[in-house]
Scaffold this active site. Sequence first.
Site, PDB file in Angstrom:
ATOM      1  N   LYS A 197      19.304  41.268  73.791  1.00  0.00           N
ATOM      2  CA  LYS A 197      20.080  41.840  72.393  1.00  0.00           C
ATOM      3  C   LYS A 197      21.388  41.534  72.605  1.00  0.00           C
ATOM      4  O   LYS A 197      22.085  41.783  73.374  1.00  0.00           O
ATOM      5  CB  LYS A 197      19.645  43.214  72.277  1.00  0.00           C
ATOM      6  CG  LYS A 197      20.524  43.763  70.812  1.00  0.00           C
ATOM      7  CD  LYS A 197      20.195  45.222  70.804  1.00  0.00           C
ATOM      8  CE  LYS A 197      20.843  45.518  69.282  1.00  0.00           C
ATOM      9  NZ  LYS A 197      20.702  47.169  69.221  1.00  0.00           N
ATOM     10  N   TYR A 256      21.567  44.189  76.809  1.00  0.00           N
ATOM     11  CA  TYR A 256      22.373  44.125  75.547  1.00  0.00           C
ATOM     12  C   TYR A 256      23.799  43.614  75.831  1.00  0.00           C
ATOM     13  O   TYR A 256      24.618  44.384  76.855  1.00  0.00           O
ATOM     14  CB  TYR A 256      22.123  45.688  75.176  1.00  0.00           C
ATOM     15  CG  TYR A 256      22.837  45.971  73.887  1.00  0.00           C
ATOM     16  CD1 TYR A 256      23.241  44.920  72.940  1.00  0.00           C
ATOM     17  CD2 TYR A 256      22.839  47.206  73.219  1.00  0.00           C
ATOM     18  CE1 TYR A 256      23.974  45.145  71.657  1.00  0.00           C
ATOM     19  CE2 TYR A 256      23.471  47.433  72.034  1.00  0.00           C
ATOM     20  CZ  TYR A 256      23.846  46.493  71.131  1.00  0.00           C
ATOM     21  OH  TYR A 256      24.226  46.744  70.048  1.00  0.00           O
ATOM     22  N   THR A 292      23.018  53.597  68.903  1.00  0.00           N
ATOM     23  CA  THR A 292      23.386  54.216  67.524  1.00  0.00           C
ATOM     24  C   THR A 292      22.712  55.607  67.621  1.00  0.00           C
ATOM     25  O   THR A 292      23.076  56.127  66.780  1.00  0.00           O
ATOM     26  CB  THR A 292      22.176  53.241  66.673  1.00  0.00           C
ATOM     27  OG1 THR A 292      22.636  51.956  66.623  1.00  0.00           O
ATOM     28  CG2 THR A 292      22.067  53.718  65.282  1.00  0.00           C
TER      29      THR A 292
END
Length: 168
Positions: A163, A135, A47
Site C-alpha cells: 500500500k 505500507y 484511520t
Amino acid sequence: MTEFRGLFPPLITAFDDAGNLDEAAMRDHVDFMIDGGSDGLCAGSSTGEFMNLSRAEWEQVLGIVKEQTAGRVPLLAGGAWMGTAHTIERCRYAEQLGYDGILLIAPWYQVHTQRELYAHFKAVRNAISIPIMVYNNPPVTGVQLSVELLERLYREDIVQYLKDADSD
C-alpha cells in the site's frame, strides 16, 4: 495464504460522546462497509487511530471487527507499533485472532535506515505466517521505503503486498 483482491478500506474506530469505544457503531460500520461492496476490511490501522488506543482498546477493536465480519470478507489488521518487539506481539495477536493478513507501516518518530527497516520487516515475517502488506507512508513515518528495499522484501517473500501513500 489468502490472496487479497479488490477494495480493502481502512475502518474508522467509532467512539461515543464520552470518548469510549462505541461497539454498536463499530458493528454498524462493518456491516455498512461490507454491504457497500468492500472486498475486505482493515481494522486497527491508522484511520482507526490505533496510535491513540490503549492495547486493550486495540484488541477490543480487532475482536469486534472479527466477530461482526463473521467470515464474510478477508481481514487485515494494522499491526504496527514503534518498535519491533511490540509490533511482533501485535501481529501475533491478530494472527491468533484469525486475521487473514497484516497491514504494516515502518516504526515512526525515529528515522530508520533501509537496513534497519529490512531487519524490522524480516523479524515480523519470521514471527507470523499470514501475508504482510507493507505500507509506505513517508508523511507518517518520516522515512521513504526505497524501491530497492521494496523489491528485496518482495523477492525474499517477506512482504506480499504494498500500500503506497507516497506522493512521488
